[in-house]
Design an enzyme around this catalytic site. Sequence first.
Site, PDB file in Angstrom:
ATOM      1  N   SER A  67       4.907 -34.471 -15.968  1.00  0.00           N
ATOM      2  CA  SER A  67       5.077 -33.540 -14.836  1.00  0.00           C
ATOM      3  C   SER A  67       3.946 -32.522 -14.748  1.00  0.00           C
ATOM      4  O   SER A  67       2.809 -32.875 -14.513  1.00  0.00           O
ATOM      5  CB  SER A  67       6.438 -32.864 -14.946  1.00  0.00           C
ATOM      6  OG  SER A  67       6.684 -32.091 -13.801  1.00  0.00           O
ATOM      7  N   ASP A  87       2.742 -30.595  -8.174  1.00  0.00           N
ATOM      8  CA  ASP A  87       2.589 -30.683  -9.623  1.00  0.00           C
ATOM      9  C   ASP A  87       2.103 -32.106  -9.975  1.00  0.00           C
ATOM     10  O   ASP A  87       1.905 -32.926  -9.075  1.00  0.00           O
ATOM     11  CB  ASP A  87       3.888 -30.315 -10.337  1.00  0.00           C
ATOM     12  CG  ASP A  87       4.982 -31.331 -10.134  1.00  0.00           C
ATOM     13  OD1 ASP A  87       5.003 -31.972  -9.069  1.00  0.00           O
ATOM     14  OD2 ASP A  87       5.823 -31.508 -11.033  1.00  0.00           O
ATOM     15  N   ASP A 139       3.313 -34.907 -11.206  1.00  0.00           N
ATOM     16  CA  ASP A 139       4.004 -36.146 -10.834  1.00  0.00           C
ATOM     17  C   ASP A 139       4.596 -36.085  -9.426  1.00  0.00           C
ATOM     18  O   ASP A 139       5.403 -36.926  -9.045  1.00  0.00           O
ATOM     19  CB  ASP A 139       5.073 -36.514 -11.869  1.00  0.00           C
ATOM     20  CG  ASP A 139       6.223 -35.531 -11.919  1.00  0.00           C
ATOM     21  OD1 ASP A 139       6.017 -34.347 -11.590  1.00  0.00           O
ATOM     22  OD2 ASP A 139       7.336 -35.945 -12.276  1.00  0.00           O
ATOM     23  N   ASP A 146       6.743 -34.210  -7.682  1.00  0.00           N
ATOM     24  CA  ASP A 146       8.123 -33.995  -7.257  1.00  0.00           C
ATOM     25  C   ASP A 146       8.314 -32.560  -6.750  1.00  0.00           C
ATOM     26  O   ASP A 146       9.382 -32.217  -6.257  1.00  0.00           O
ATOM     27  CB  ASP A 146       9.143 -34.367  -8.345  1.00  0.00           C
ATOM     28  CG  ASP A 146       8.976 -33.599  -9.632  1.00  0.00           C
ATOM     29  OD1 ASP A 146       8.029 -32.793  -9.745  1.00  0.00           O
ATOM     30  OD2 ASP A 146       9.805 -33.804 -10.542  1.00  0.00           O
TER      31      ASP A 146
HETATM   32 MG    MG Z   1       7.252 -32.662 -11.774  1.00  0.00          MG
END
Ligand code: MG
Length: 449
Positions: A94, A237, A239, A241
Amino acid sequence: MKRLFGTFGVRRVANTELTPEFASKLAASYGSIVQGKVAVGGDTRTTTEMIKHAVISGLLSSGCDVVDLGFLPTPAVQFAVRNYYEGGIIITASHNPPKYNGIKLVDADGIGTPDEMEIKIEKMFFNDNPNRVPWNDVGEVETNSGLLEEYIENVMIRVDSDAIRDAKLKVIVDCGSGAACFTTPFLLRKLGCEVITMNCQPDGFFPGRNPEPTEPNLKELIEVVKATGADLGVAHDGDADRTICIDEKGNFVFGDKSFALVEKYILKENKGGLIVTTVATSSAIYDIAREYGGEVIATKVGDLIVARELKDRNGLFGGEENGGLIFPDFVYGRDAALSTAKIIEIIARERKPLSELIAELPVYYSEKMKIECPDEFKQGIMQKIVHETREFEVDTTDGVKIIKEEGWVIIRPSGTEPIFRCFAEAKTPEEAKKMAEWGISLVSKYLIK
Ligand code: MG
């Protein structure tokens, strides 16, 4: 008590703690339980490819078939699993620094695996007995090259594309060289926005900025928004999400503000509905729900807990204070692409600049602080703080939330890092800072002793 998993998956320093051997055995343990077709994908980290191959080997050895989705956002994997597959594994750390990587496991709905399942997986992992199938039952690998396009299409059908196209918005997109490089710039161009990209070349060293979209990390984006006269800046961020916005004046919009903005709009559109969030979220969410016929449920901190509650209660919309928004009719998890498209749709339809839309929301000020604390001391410190603050109104859904007249502070140990987080909210910035500092002082008091 779980030994491996944090709030969502396992996160470690790659190739020292998170080795291919570790990843492969964990995946084989997961695969032994799932026994079906599992989607695998990951973010742009330097070690993602290495861990992904180990994960695929483990899954195949347990008899699962694998769909290799390549590099893509976490929510795109969740979307794929919910629609087509029996399970999914996402290789990502992340927003953590580049040396980390992690493994997120999801169930057939694309939600982070529940505790019961993680305990079973851990047992198999530590007893060294995942189910290894005979040579003639080993799984097969395939790819799904159309998945990203399908994911983007599914974002587009959930917003008013015509209104966005007509608004002719100029958007600066900063993907931080993370997984959003494969989605957001393409999505916004398809929606007719004028897009200027920053850090949109995938790169696991994250050369442009740290993958966590905090205000200090987004200084350059803020400058570019101001210099180009853009309508907004969007950052993600690692990844993809989470979405963080910069308004047209170059102001950093805190995640709880964009959450409140989308909540207001969705509640108005649907004439009420159930909103799910965590105990760490702004009182603004409650104020808006009261005004627009919504009901709010607060859970423990963690996007997968919010996602599961949304599914179980058939909720309308949910999110967290960090800018992670969950649209349960799309993905049971935080989704950056639809968050971005929704915020742009609101700007387009309301015909107001983002700063004005934000100014119309209830005003609270928040302050986030953290303090380092070794994992083994966390529980003892928590108990002492709960004891010390017993005279106040407290909520122990997660950590301890102390509610005073001037505001509240929530003190909780991180599930993924050796730190305590203190998050405070009040009617003035000074009060919020004071509340957060008080929270930190409570932790440090017991840390020294
Ligand atoms: Mg994330």
